[in-house]
Write an enzyme that holds these catalytic residues in place. Sequence first.
Site, PDB file in Angstrom:
ATOM      1  N   HIS A 120      43.568  51.704  12.189  1.00 34.70           N
ATOM      2  CA  HIS A 120      43.869  51.699  10.744  1.00 34.70           C
ATOM      3  C   HIS A 120      45.259  52.289  10.496  1.00 34.70           C
ATOM      4  O   HIS A 120      45.768  53.041  11.326  1.00 34.70           O
ATOM      5  CB  HIS A 120      42.891  52.592   9.959  1.00 34.70           C
ATOM      6  N   HIS A 142      46.832  55.156   8.274  1.00 35.94           N
ATOM      7  CA  HIS A 142      46.438  56.350   7.530  1.00 35.94           C
ATOM      8  C   HIS A 142      47.614  56.828   6.680  1.00 35.94           C
ATOM      9  O   HIS A 142      48.750  56.391   6.855  1.00 35.94           O
ATOM     10  CB  HIS A 142      45.954  57.434   8.482  1.00 35.94           C
ATOM     11  N   ASP A 185      43.548  48.362   7.002  1.00 37.80           N
ATOM     12  CA  ASP A 185      42.279  48.248   7.731  1.00 37.80           C
ATOM     13  C   ASP A 185      42.390  47.048   8.678  1.00 37.80           C
ATOM     14  O   ASP A 185      42.047  45.919   8.312  1.00 37.80           O
ATOM     15  CB  ASP A 185      41.112  48.065   6.748  1.00 37.80           C
ATOM     16  N   ARG A 242      39.859  60.497  16.508  1.00 38.59           N
ATOM     17  CA  ARG A 242      41.196  59.877  16.516  1.00 38.59           C
ATOM     18  C   ARG A 242      41.843  60.119  17.888  1.00 38.59           C
ATOM     19  O   ARG A 242      42.254  61.242  18.189  1.00 38.59           O
ATOM     20  CB  ARG A 242      42.059  60.463  15.398  1.00 38.59           C
TER      21      ARG A 242
HETATM   22 CU   LIG Z   1      41.387  55.326  10.985  1.00 36.81          CU
HETATM   23 ZN   LIG Z   2      39.938  51.790   5.391  1.00 32.51          ZN
END
Ligand SMILES: [Cu+2]
Ligand SMILES: [Zn+2]
Length: 270
Positions: free
Chosen positions: A144, A146, A175, A234
């Site tokens: 993704h 961020h 996304d 992460r």
């Molecule tokens: Cu993410």
């Molecule tokens: Zn998202």
Amino acid sequence: MSPAARCPPPAMLAPALLCAHLLLAAPASRAWPGAAPDEPEPQPQPQPEPEPGPGAVAAQLSDMHDKVTAIWQQLTQRAAEPGAPGSALHAACRVQPSASLDPAQPRVSGLVLFRQPAPGAPLEAFFHLDGFPAERNGSRRAIHVHRFGDLSPGCEAAGPHYNPRAAPHPHHPGDFGNFAVRDGRVRKHRGGLAASLAGPHSIVGRAVVVHAGEDDLGRGGDPASLDHGNAGRRLACCVVGVCGPLPWARAAREHAERRKRRRDSDCQAA
Ligand SMILES: [Cu+2]
Ligand SMILES: [Zn+2]
């Protein structure tokens, strides 16, 4: 008549001057008893604006965003028509293992490249990542965009998903979904991405985060699913930065060669 007879005596002159001074300095309404009072005209009172509800505020913000985007695109597209030489935008993100990574977690690194033919056009990207456990062939990992680009304490510092339009996951512009891992690697080209390298919602300066788990794409049945897709820890991250066209051209050439090799080997096997 003598001058002394025409002039009042000095003892009478001082009170007369004082009276004249007070009469001149006094406001007209008080100087003349019985005159109409000088009252201000009654002014209409401003009516208080009704408080807009949360839905109205969201609609106003959305409308403002659309107007700003339209103006921005008009300003940039005059010099950047799709297909014109030099009009495409490029960006690169050098993926590094998170500084806060648990030693038991895989150390993923690589390169994500972006290309946008013109502001407002769909984005495409190459994802080249290494360092996943090779024994989990077929696993899928979420990637993704961020919100924040300061990653020095670790990828947690990237904050939540970049979500400029207050949409639920998986409808954030960054996304990118899930990526299949083969032999510990991800080699993937994706087109039609909603993120942008230009305009008020550009992802330049924001973070790309590679997760340890799979994105449930909002189908997890819990509030977190609509927030971040429950994609887990992460593992690695990077900051998106503007670059020239050469890294993209190199990646595109390698991608074409890989596809040709795969086709050739499929033909030999058939
Ligand atoms: Cu993410
Ligand atoms: Zn998202």
